[in-house]
Design a protein around this motif. Sequence first.
Motif, PDB file in Angstrom:
ATOM      1  N   LEU A  66      -8.122   7.965  -3.018  1.00 54.79           N
ATOM      2  CA  LEU A  66      -7.084   8.945  -3.325  1.00 54.79           C
ATOM      3  C   LEU A  66      -5.866   8.278  -3.948  1.00 54.79           C
ATOM      4  O   LEU A  66      -5.318   8.769  -4.934  1.00 54.79           O
ATOM      5  CB  LEU A  66      -6.673   9.697  -2.044  1.00 54.79           C
ATOM      6  CG  LEU A  66      -7.172  11.136  -1.951  1.00 54.79           C
ATOM      7  CD1 LEU A  66      -8.672  11.142  -1.780  1.00 54.79           C
ATOM      8  CD2 LEU A  66      -6.508  11.864  -0.803  1.00 54.79           C
ATOM      9  N   ALA A  67      -5.465   7.157  -3.355  1.00 56.28           N
ATOM     10  CA  ALA A  67      -4.294   6.461  -3.865  1.00 56.28           C
ATOM     11  C   ALA A  67      -4.525   6.044  -5.311  1.00 56.28           C
ATOM     12  O   ALA A  67      -3.657   6.238  -6.177  1.00 56.28           O
ATOM     13  CB  ALA A  67      -3.987   5.240  -2.996  1.00 56.28           C
ATOM     14  N   ALA A  68      -5.725   5.505  -5.582  1.00 51.50           N
ATOM     15  CA  ALA A  68      -6.034   5.074  -6.944  1.00 51.50           C
ATOM     16  C   ALA A  68      -6.021   6.271  -7.882  1.00 51.50           C
ATOM     17  O   ALA A  68      -5.443   6.220  -8.975  1.00 51.50           O
ATOM     18  CB  ALA A  68      -7.383   4.374  -6.971  1.00 51.50           C
ATOM     19  N   ALA A  69      -6.631   7.371  -7.444  1.00 50.56           N
ATOM     20  CA  ALA A  69      -6.713   8.552  -8.291  1.00 50.56           C
ATOM     21  C   ALA A  69      -5.310   9.085  -8.608  1.00 50.56           C
ATOM     22  O   ALA A  69      -4.995   9.401  -9.759  1.00 50.56           O
ATOM     23  CB  ALA A  69      -7.554   9.623  -7.620  1.00 50.56           C
ATOM     24  N   ILE A  70      -4.460   9.167  -7.568  1.00 56.56           N
ATOM     25  CA  ILE A  70      -3.110   9.705  -7.775  1.00 56.56           C
ATOM     26  C   ILE A  70      -2.329   8.814  -8.723  1.00 56.56           C
ATOM     27  O   ILE A  70      -1.623   9.288  -9.628  1.00 56.56           O
ATOM     28  CB  ILE A  70      -2.377   9.852  -6.421  1.00 56.56           C
ATOM     29  CG1 ILE A  70      -3.065  10.929  -5.588  1.00 56.56           C
ATOM     30  CG2 ILE A  70      -0.917  10.198  -6.632  1.00 56.56           C
ATOM     31  CD1 ILE A  70      -2.603  10.988  -4.156  1.00 56.56           C
TER      32      ILE A  70
END
Lengths: 541, 338, 239
Positions: free
Chosen positions: A345-349
């Motif tokens: 999620l962090a990477a995607a955001i």
Amino acid sequence: MLTKAERQRGYAGGGVVFAGITLFIALAVIALLFFDSGDTGRPLFDAYVWRILRFTLLQAGLSTLLSVALALPLALALARQPKFPGRIWIIRLMAVPMGLPVLIGALGLIGIWGRTGVLNSGLAMIGVSDPVSIYGLSGILIAHVFFNLPLACRLLLAGLERLPPEYWRLSASLGLPSFSVFRFVEWPAVKPLLAGIAGLVFMLCATSFTLVLVLGGGPAATTLEVAIYQSLRFDFDPARAISLSLLQIAVTASVLALMALLPTPGDDNAATGRSARRFDGGSSAARFWDGIFIVLAVLFLCLPLVSILVAGVKADFARLLTTPVFWKAVWTSVWIALMAAMISLAAAITIINARAALADSRKPGLTARSFSALLASLSSLVLLVPPVVIGTGWFLLLRPYGEVSRFAPLLVVMINAMTALPFVMRVLSPAFAIHRQRTARQATNLGVFGFTRLRLIDLPVLKTPLATALSFAMALSLGDLGAVALFGSEDLVTLPWLVYSRLGSYRTADADGFALILALLCLGLTIAGTAGQRDRKDERG
Amino acid sequence: MRKRIFSLAAVLTAALSFALPAHAQEKKTLTVYTYESFVAEWGPGPKVKAAFEKTCDCTVNFVAVADGVALLTRLKLEGAGTKADIALGLDTNLVKEAIDTGLFDKSGVDTAKLTVPGGYQDDIFVPYDYGHFAVVYDTQTLKNPPKSLKELVEGDPSQKIVIQDPRTSTPGLGLLLWVKSVYGDKAPEAWAQLKKRVLTVTPGWSEAYGMFTKGEVPMVLSYTTSPAYHMVEDKSDRYQAAAFSEGHYIQIEVAGLLKNTPNRELAQKFLSFMVTPAFQDEIATTNWMMPVTATDKPLPDAFDKLVKPSKTFLMDPAQVANNRRAWIDEWLAAMSLN
Amino acid sequence: MTASEPSGIRVQNVGLTLGTRKFRFDCELPGGAITAITGPSGSGKSTLLNLIAGFETPDSGKISIGGSNVTALHPSQRPVSLVFQDNNLFAHLDLATNIGLGIHPALKLTSGDRKRISEALERVGLGGYEKRMPGTLSGGERQRAAFARALVRQRPVLLLDEPFAALDPGLRQSMARLLLELHRETGNTVAIVTHDAGEVRQLADHALFIDHGEVALQAEIEVFLMRRDVPGLTEFLDL
């Protein structure tokens, strides 16, 4: 609409994530390419390697053909019979295989299609002596159809649901016979989707690992993914692992390149089960044949699930739930899943914010534009190099620095996070884009920034897609056997690994019990995720 | 939000790194790598562990891999950094290759008095049991079992067998060598024909035997001694071994000491313990193999009813070491034909 | 243009429940005339049209067209042609095919049929548009094509569901004129659902005012336009 600082943070974040993911993958590939495997006195691509390639493509091709060819009439029947009893539940049922760990699905399929399974026992009773085999090619095909037919069907159904309701009234009013409806209405609606769906299914089948591992039945029925795993874990033959990995990358690259040329089949959540009124499914012949087809499909999808349930509840849960190794496995699985999902999620955001920052700059230069395109293709890069290849590379990289199993949890987390990234991106990026479009101007105009903006403007809207992405990524990681199988050892026991090892050591009752628990866990997560999404849709009307 | 998630991830990473390893290290631990069926609840592992732990102030930690060949692969993979003190479950077909890795050291156990067919002797590896490979079949579903390897190869393809992968499993490797011993250069053709009868290839013996007893398949590659288990434990004659006229390939299972073990003394003690009655008593009735030395308990009567091989095959370990890879490639090529 | 024309539509005591909404219709649409069906949004105008077209089946009551009972007939068996506000044409088929489907539903067309298609296109002002795809046409042109299909269908009843609502005001005028011309040429019975008081005045011989799922008023157009005692009607006409 962003402040300069925000933009710079966006660029920096994008750079870090891009570098991180690229390095993680590239290092693995480089490690593979430059591993000195000694002189094996063998050509890099021998007959065995070519046969594996051939089988990989053959099974993926046949699986795709069967899945799509069966999904089409099923989707047509479901679209034609909007009043079919329990139709909405049938459509929801088709989301289940997506959330079901592959290993557990395979167990259920053996319960039905195995030599002593329900189907063959039935066949034997009516005197058919040559049983259907769940092992080898036929087994792989059955399993791939089990997992991919629902996916294809949902996408096709979504295509049919998108047709304007007037079309059905027109067809009825013009008195179009069913073949004309197919030729002039249904086929034109599904035809543009077929290539994209077939590409997706082919990609999933060509990189299938767990199913082939469990149902393959020897060197004759082995895909590249499994052969890479075997060449490392069975043979410790890095030379072969390298040649197989190169072939695997070549295959996925060509499939991805082909898919890039095809129209994407759209959002698979689009099949809501809502449907336009139809006036052509009312004849008794149509009802009969559609009904037969739907019931057969439901049986095909349901029976393995029932088998998991029936076999699972027989397990001695009082004992299983008090086994320390079970709780250790739950603990490990949940931590790994949570970590992997968070990183994903962090990477995607970060990627999404970076792309927004790049798009926001007044005059995006060539560099900015190409960086944005690179970021967008990052999730495809993850698909390009399959987990088993990444794992193999890192395995070779880390070997000189002590026991690889020490790094195993971290690697499994990273690989699972990568695997989940394309799915997370697909959920988050449209949600973020819409949200930005609706609120960015107002928020900037009102001067709402930082934590207040997060609390008042972003989180209330984005928490649903975030929860969906999180639960989906977690379910994916929880059910994963591939990464764990590569590194799995007694120190790193996850739930799927527990099931797999219990299966291997005779303890099928235990395996069935753990399988049921794992299945419920993953399905629970998927349902939680998609339920939120459904609410959101209703909200919007 | 991004920042928050990153810091959350950092906290989680820290939590995970605390959560996962953390082993209590008060007592000495002897780590023994072995194969799955050895440590199964009904296998010799639990009893042997209990018996040995009584004699030492230590904990025996079994680490199981699918089967014997996978055990050697794992050691090669882990190299000098392996945690293993002892590897238990290689067989004589692998000893040359195992010695060549340089990972093993002399056992310090006197093996002269052990009775092993062919009189296997080695100062590194300690043989602890032996048995002949055999095709075990279900008398309820298979009325005409093969009477020779030739009949197995050429028989009705609808009567299936499950075998083990020679890349991971010592029985799988045993069958490979058995076929090689009987067919010589014609082995690839034999495999191409036998392939039609192979339902599936499992990585380890346990999985194959599990499928067989579940009724998924009427034949399995196992040992002449396997039926004794069913006679003693299940009081059943249902599962029998087929006597092959060409003779049977023998397996002698061995254990060895890892050179880099920090627990050398303890490991040597364990290896010595393996050839005492306390260990050997368990072999016949839990590992269902033949003991290599005198036991306190007599063998169960069922052992008298087992197939007695007319001829025994055993290849020279050096010959196996030199050719294993080539023969496995040959096998892969034949078995991957469609 | 009186009620005794053969293709008059009679809706007798028709009851229908859709979810929580209840409808009760009793009305007559004179044959050979244009009847406007008006009323506030959600009042049931389109539902009445759907009942006549056969897309809804009444729970009770009877619908007859030209004296014969059609209550139980499938939409394709009723002597009606339809034009909706939008999506009247299959977007992926060219105009000739779209119109041809109105002649033969499996598209088995003779050369005579093809000629009729061209003539119909000519008649609605789309001469030579046979191979054009609907996506390349303007909204007005698409509605003209829908009229062309109604022409070749030669059904005695034409049902229109807000056919001009999506068009610019100027275009509505010319489309309404086209509809009138076609009606005069064929003498068919027309029912048109509309929101537009101007359209009612321009087109209709007869009008229905629907409110809360019931026919609040049915009358000749002159009477209809004069009535001031029907709640809601005045606001509608003044709009």
